[in-house]
Design a protein around this motif. Structure first.
Motif, mmCIF file in Angstrom:
data_model
loop_
_atom_site.group_PDB
_atom_site.id
_atom_site.type_symbol
_atom_site.label_atom_id
_atom_site.label_comp_id
_atom_site.label_asym_id
_atom_site.label_seq_id
_atom_site.Cartn_x
_atom_site.Cartn_y
_atom_site.Cartn_z
ATOM 1 N N THR A 46 0.839 -1.202 0.000
ATOM 2 C CA THR A 46 0.000 0.000 0.000
ATOM 3 C C THR A 46 0.873 1.251 0.000
ATOM 4 O O THR A 46 0.640 2.181 -0.777
ATOM 5 N N MET A 47 1.894 1.266 0.849
ATOM 6 C CA MET A 47 2.806 2.407 0.913
ATOM 7 C C MET A 47 3.515 2.620 -0.429
ATOM 8 O O MET A 47 3.638 3.746 -0.905
ATOM 9 N N LYS A 48 3.970 1.537 -1.031
ATOM 10 C CA LYS A 48 4.678 1.619 -2.315
ATOM 11 C C LYS A 48 3.745 2.154 -3.405
ATOM 12 O O LYS A 48 4.133 3.010 -4.202
ATOM 13 N N MET A 49 2.500 1.669 -3.429
ATOM 14 C CA MET A 49 1.538 2.125 -4.425
ATOM 15 C C MET A 49 1.280 3.628 -4.274
ATOM 16 O O MET A 49 1.240 4.356 -5.264
ATOM 17 N N LEU A 50 1.124 4.092 -3.049
ATOM 18 C CA LEU A 50 0.892 5.522 -2.826
ATOM 19 C C LEU A 50 2.105 6.347 -3.246
ATOM 20 O O LEU A 50 1.960 7.434 -3.799
ATOM 21 N N SER A 51 3.293 5.819 -3.016
ATOM 22 C CA SER A 51 4.518 6.507 -3.434
ATOM 23 C C SER A 51 4.580 6.627 -4.951
ATOM 24 O O SER A 51 4.912 7.689 -5.491
ATOM 25 N N VAL A 52 4.261 5.550 -5.644
ATOM 26 C CA VAL A 52 4.247 5.558 -7.107
ATOM 27 C C VAL A 52 3.184 6.537 -7.618
ATOM 28 O O VAL A 52 3.435 7.323 -8.539
ATOM 29 N N MET A 53 2.005 6.509 -6.998
ATOM 30 C CA MET A 53 0.920 7.388 -7.417
ATOM 31 C C MET A 53 1.268 8.857 -7.176
ATOM 32 O O MET A 53 0.894 9.718 -7.966
ATOM 33 N N LEU A 54 1.986 9.118 -6.099
ATOM 34 C CA LEU A 54 2.444 10.475 -5.812
ATOM 35 C C LEU A 54 3.377 10.951 -6.928
ATOM 36 O O LEU A 54 3.246 12.064 -7.434
ATOM 37 N N GLY A 55 4.281 10.085 -7.337
ATOM 38 C CA GLY A 55 5.211 10.405 -8.418
ATOM 39 C C GLY A 55 4.521 10.612 -9.758
ATOM 40 O O GLY A 55 4.971 11.417 -10.572
ATOM 41 N N LYS A 56 3.430 9.895 -9.998
ATOM 42 C CA LYS A 56 2.682 10.018 -11.255
ATOM 43 C C LYS A 56 1.716 11.199 -11.236
ATOM 44 O O LYS A 56 1.100 11.504 -12.243
ATOM 45 N N GLY A 57 1.563 11.828 -10.089
ATOM 46 C CA GLY A 57 0.630 12.950 -9.986
ATOM 47 C C GLY A 57 -0.813 12.532 -9.826
ATOM 48 O O GLY A 57 -1.722 13.319 -10.074
ATOM 49 N N LEU A 58 -1.051 11.295 -9.403
ATOM 50 C CA LEU A 58 -2.414 10.816 -9.189
ATOM 51 C C LEU A 58 -2.954 11.196 -7.814
ATOM 52 O O LEU A 58 -4.166 11.329 -7.637
ATOM 53 N N VAL A 59 -2.067 11.309 -6.832
ATOM 54 C CA VAL A 59 -2.472 11.698 -5.480
ATOM 55 C C VAL A 59 -1.596 12.846 -4.996
ATOM 56 O O VAL A 59 -0.512 13.086 -5.533
ATOM 57 N N LYS A 60 -2.101 13.525 -3.992
ATOM 58 C CA LYS A 60 -1.329 14.557 -3.306
ATOM 59 C C LYS A 60 -1.264 14.161 -1.839
ATOM 60 O O LYS A 60 -2.159 13.487 -1.327
#
Length: 130
Positions: A46-60
């Motif tokens: 879960t942490m890794k997915m959120l990190s990737v999504m942060l990098g892709k600009g999907l989450v803040k």
């Protein structure tokens, strides 16, 4: 990627976005609870997915609070419009009508869906008459 271009989320990323759209800003724990319940995902994933999504600009991420809070960077509507536009461009050579006709012919629309589509078409026709 241009400022208006929507990033293409994976299925799991869309699942996380649906959690955020439904719940608003969430800590990792809340997101993980949902993922673990639905997919058996472990916390580090879960942490890794959120990190990737942060990098892709999907989450803040709001780092001023503990725990850090995550929120969707894109509204459901804006994400949907961007993905549909991308799909129309890539698959249907930019033809929105081909996209819509294909979608309607591949699934059974409910009576309320049909009525809503009719209403939208009527509104579009009225705007073009102005």
């Amino acid at each position: 990627m241009t400022r208006s271009a929507v990033p293409s989320p994976t299925d799991v990323e869309l699942q996380i976005l649906r959690i955020l759209w439904a719940n608003g800003s969430c800590g990792v724990g809340v997101i993980h609870e949902h993922l673990h319940r639905e997919k058996g995902t472990n916390y580090s994933t879960t942490m890794k997915m959120l990190s990737v999504m942060l990098g892709k600009g999907l989450v803040k991420r709001n780092e001023t609070q503990r725990p850090h809070l995550y929120r969707a960077a894109w509204s459901r509507e804006r994400m949907g419009k961007g993905l549909l536009k991308d799909l129309a461009t890539k698959v249907f050579e930019g033809s929105v009508s081909s996209l819509v006709l294909n979608a309607l012919s591949n699934s059974k629309a409910s009576q309320s869906d049909i009525e809503e589509i009719r209403q939208i078409l009527t509104e579009m026709e009225n705007r073009s008459d102005e």
